[in-house]
Design a protein around this motif. Structure first.
Motif, PDB file in Angstrom:
ATOM      1  N   SER A 133     -33.223   9.669 -14.517  1.00  0.00           N
ATOM      2  CA  SER A 133     -34.438  10.474 -14.634  1.00  0.00           C
ATOM      3  C   SER A 133     -34.564  11.368 -13.413  1.00  0.00           C
ATOM      4  O   SER A 133     -33.935  11.131 -12.370  1.00  0.00           O
ATOM      5  CB  SER A 133     -35.673   9.571 -14.753  1.00  0.00           C
ATOM      6  N   ARG A 134     -35.401  12.412 -13.555  1.00  0.00           N
ATOM      7  CA  ARG A 134     -35.600  13.338 -12.441  1.00  0.00           C
ATOM      8  C   ARG A 134     -36.252  12.640 -11.255  1.00  0.00           C
ATOM      9  O   ARG A 134     -35.888  12.892 -10.088  1.00  0.00           O
ATOM     10  CB  ARG A 134     -36.478  14.510 -12.886  1.00  0.00           C
ATOM     11  N   LEU A 135     -37.213  11.778 -11.510  1.00  0.00           N
ATOM     12  CA  LEU A 135     -37.892  11.087 -10.425  1.00  0.00           C
ATOM     13  C   LEU A 135     -36.925  10.207  -9.641  1.00  0.00           C
ATOM     14  O   LEU A 135     -36.966  10.146  -8.401  1.00  0.00           O
ATOM     15  CB  LEU A 135     -39.048  10.245 -10.977  1.00  0.00           C
ATOM     16  N   ALA A 136     -36.023   9.530 -10.368  1.00  0.00           N
ATOM     17  CA  ALA A 136     -35.022   8.707  -9.689  1.00  0.00           C
ATOM     18  C   ALA A 136     -34.070   9.578  -8.884  1.00  0.00           C
ATOM     19  O   ALA A 136     -33.638   9.204  -7.777  1.00  0.00           O
ATOM     20  CB  ALA A 136     -34.260   7.874 -10.710  1.00  0.00           C
ATOM     21  N   LEU A 137     -33.739  10.761  -9.425  1.00  0.00           N
ATOM     22  CA  LEU A 137     -32.860  11.679  -8.712  1.00  0.00           C
ATOM     23  C   LEU A 137     -33.517  12.170  -7.432  1.00  0.00           C
ATOM     24  O   LEU A 137     -32.871  12.228  -6.377  1.00  0.00           O
ATOM     25  CB  LEU A 137     -32.518  12.860  -9.617  1.00  0.00           C
ATOM     26  N   GLU A 138     -34.798  12.535  -7.502  1.00  0.00           N
ATOM     27  CA  GLU A 138     -35.518  12.989  -6.311  1.00  0.00           C
ATOM     28  C   GLU A 138     -35.543  11.897  -5.247  1.00  0.00           C
ATOM     29  O   GLU A 138     -35.409  12.179  -4.045  1.00  0.00           O
ATOM     30  CB  GLU A 138     -36.938  13.411  -6.686  1.00  0.00           C
ATOM     31  N   GLU A 139     -35.724  10.668  -5.677  1.00  0.00           N
ATOM     32  CA  GLU A 139     -35.732   9.551  -4.728  1.00  0.00           C
ATOM     33  C   GLU A 139     -34.372   9.399  -4.051  1.00  0.00           C
ATOM     34  O   GLU A 139     -34.289   9.180  -2.840  1.00  0.00           O
ATOM     35  CB  GLU A 139     -36.093   8.259  -5.457  1.00  0.00           C
ATOM     36  N   ARG A 140     -33.293   9.543  -4.831  1.00  0.00           N
ATOM     37  CA  ARG A 140     -31.953   9.413  -4.265  1.00  0.00           C
ATOM     38  C   ARG A 140     -31.610  10.586  -3.343  1.00  0.00           C
ATOM     39  O   ARG A 140     -30.921  10.414  -2.332  1.00  0.00           O
ATOM     40  CB  ARG A 140     -30.910   9.331  -5.389  1.00  0.00           C
ATOM     41  N   LEU A 141     -32.096  11.792  -3.667  1.00  0.00           N
ATOM     42  CA  LEU A 141     -31.816  12.952  -2.831  1.00  0.00           C
ATOM     43  C   LEU A 141     -32.470  12.846  -1.452  1.00  0.00           C
ATOM     44  O   LEU A 141     -31.979  13.427  -0.482  1.00  0.00           O
ATOM     45  CB  LEU A 141     -32.293  14.237  -3.527  1.00  0.00           C
ATOM     46  N   SER A 142     -33.573  12.127  -1.382  1.00  0.00           N
ATOM     47  CA  SER A 142     -34.267  11.950  -0.100  1.00  0.00           C
ATOM     48  C   SER A 142     -33.801  10.723   0.664  1.00  0.00           C
ATOM     49  O   SER A 142     -34.316  10.439   1.753  1.00  0.00           O
ATOM     50  CB  SER A 142     -35.780  11.864  -0.340  1.00  0.00           C
ATOM     51  N   ASP A 143     -32.845   9.999   0.121  1.00  0.00           N
ATOM     52  CA  ASP A 143     -32.325   8.813   0.802  1.00  0.00           C
ATOM     53  C   ASP A 143     -31.652   9.232   2.112  1.00  0.00           C
ATOM     54  O   ASP A 143     -30.829  10.152   2.128  1.00  0.00           O
ATOM     55  CB  ASP A 143     -31.313   8.095  -0.088  1.00  0.00           C
ATOM     56  N   PRO A 144     -31.985   8.581   3.232  1.00  0.00           N
ATOM     57  CA  PRO A 144     -31.437   8.986   4.541  1.00  0.00           C
ATOM     58  C   PRO A 144     -29.913   8.977   4.596  1.00  0.00           C
ATOM     59  O   PRO A 144     -29.311   9.828   5.260  1.00  0.00           O
ATOM     60  CB  PRO A 144     -32.034   7.947   5.503  1.00  0.00           C
ATOM     61  N   VAL A 145     -29.290   8.033   3.899  1.00  0.00           N
ATOM     62  CA  VAL A 145     -27.827   7.947   3.916  1.00  0.00           C
ATOM     63  C   VAL A 145     -27.207   9.183   3.257  1.00  0.00           C
ATOM     64  O   VAL A 145     -26.275   9.802   3.799  1.00  0.00           O
ATOM     65  CB  VAL A 145     -27.337   6.665   3.210  1.00  0.00           C
ATOM     66  N   PHE A 146     -27.752   9.570   2.090  1.00  0.00           N
ATOM     67  CA  PHE A 146     -27.203  10.740   1.404  1.00  0.00           C
ATOM     68  C   PHE A 146     -27.520  12.014   2.182  1.00  0.00           C
ATOM     69  O   PHE A 146     -26.684  12.918   2.260  1.00  0.00           O
ATOM     70  CB  PHE A 146     -27.769  10.847  -0.007  1.00  0.00           C
ATOM     71  N   VAL A 147     -28.710  12.115   2.760  1.00  0.00           N
ATOM     72  CA  VAL A 147     -29.071  13.295   3.551  1.00  0.00           C
ATOM     73  C   VAL A 147     -28.128  13.447   4.743  1.00  0.00           C
ATOM     74  O   VAL A 147     -27.650  14.547   5.045  1.00  0.00           O
ATOM     75  CB  VAL A 147     -30.533  13.192   4.030  1.00  0.00           C
ATOM     76  N   LEU A 148     -27.848  12.338   5.422  1.00  0.00           N
ATOM     77  CA  LEU A 148     -26.926  12.377   6.561  1.00  0.00           C
ATOM     78  C   LEU A 148     -25.527  12.794   6.115  1.00  0.00           C
ATOM     79  O   LEU A 148     -24.861  13.597   6.791  1.00  0.00           O
ATOM     80  CB  LEU A 148     -26.887  11.006   7.236  1.00  0.00           C
ATOM     81  N   TYR A 149     -25.093  12.266   4.969  1.00  0.00           N
ATOM     82  CA  TYR A 149     -23.783  12.637   4.443  1.00  0.00           C
ATOM     83  C   TYR A 149     -23.727  14.130   4.112  1.00  0.00           C
ATOM     84  O   TYR A 149     -22.748  14.820   4.439  1.00  0.00           O
ATOM     85  CB  TYR A 149     -23.478  11.808   3.194  1.00  0.00           C
TER      86      TYR A 149
END
Length: 308
Positions: A133-149
């Protein structure tokens, strides 16, 4: 196009696999046709932008990317991406026919290993996505690990494009390969994310400004990433053989895409220990195959220089 078609349980996403296989064959022809167009334009002393063969390869690349976009939205990325090995096989055969980049016994064995490893990856890949879902995607995009990557990838791309490519791009194939592969960290997640965001933007229910913003952001990221890849792919084909570039590009692209998908979509969370080991063996087999393909091409080039 919806993500509801992703199966749950034990069944394989057949539609995604079929689309991915067809796209792989189309993508396998792109580098060969573009390389042929570049060689033809050199013989005429003109630009490859006016060559019809080069444009046929470019159109094939566009069609293949559209197919990849569809495949990534009906199947997990860890299933779609490994099927690119089929493109390596088809590209090697096509290069042998069109570009006279003939395969020796080692090269043929390498192509078999690529396909065999791909099959192992498909069998043991997770059958369901965890971000649906879009909401789950938004949550994953803001994850610090993915942002750092993502920030690390952007930093590496800036260094490669601004400083390393102008100095070493024409002499070291890994420079252009690294640029195109790192951009895969954005193209594939963006393709997958667009399908999720499109459900809210173009679906039957009311769309929100956040959904539209996310959709446009992902679309912009996808377009920019593809255009930069397109530019550096042609830069690489001007200097190196299509077989060698496609083989190395496939391994590095697959690795970065699987890592990015693992961080963003958590497609690895459903894997058992045995499946993980099997997929590692499959990826290793593919890597060995493309390495052998590169060795066979280098040996053939050396042999030609000695006989000329």
């Amino acid at each position: 196009m919806t993500t509801d078609s992703e199966p749950s349980g034990g069944s394989l996403p057949l539609a995604g696999i079929v689309i991915a296989v067809v796209s792989s064959f189309i993508n396998g022809s792109t580098f060969v046709l573009q390389k042929k167009g570049i060689l033809r334009s050199r013989e005429r002393g003109g630009s490859y932008l006016t060559d019809v063969v080069w444009w046929s390869g470019t159109v094939a690349m566009i069609v293949g990317q559209i197919g990849n976009f569809l495949a990534y939205n009906v199947a997990p990325a860890v299933i779609v991406t490994p099927l690119g090995a089929l493109g390596v096989l088809f590209g090697a055969v096509l290069a042998s026919w069109i570009l006279k980049e003939h395969l020796n016994i080692l090269g043929k064995l390498a192509c078999v290993l690529c396909c065999s490893g791909s099959v192992v990856l498909i069998i043991h890949a997770p059958k369901a996505a965890t971000v649906t879902s879009r909401l789950a995607l938004e949550e994953r995009l803001s994850d610090p690990v993915f942002v750092l990557y993502a920030l690390l990838v952007v930093l590496l791309l800036v260094i490669l494009i601004v400083w390393i490519a102008p100095a070493h791009g024409k002499s070291n194939i890994m420079v252009y390969v690294s640029i195109c592969s790192l951009l895969g960290s954005f193209t594939v997640p963006s393709s997958k994310g667009l399908g999720l965001a499109a459900l809210d933007v173009f679906g039957d229910g009311p769309s929100s400004s956040r959904a539209l913003t996310l959709f446009l952001s992902l679309l912009g990221t996808l377009v920019v990433s593809i255009l930069i890849q397109f530019f550096f792919i042609n830069k690489a084909l001007e200097c190196f053989s299509s077989n060698m570039f496609e083989a190395i590009y496939y391994v590095t692209f697959t690795s970065t895409v699987i890592l990015a998908s693992a961080l963003l979509f958590k497609e690895w969370t459903a894997l058992t220990l045995m499946d993980s080991l099997a997929m590692l063996c499959g990826l290793t087999t593919v890597c060995v195959g493309v390495i052998l393909l590169r060795i066979s091409q280098e040996a053939l080039i050396t042999w030609k220089k000695k006989t000329d």
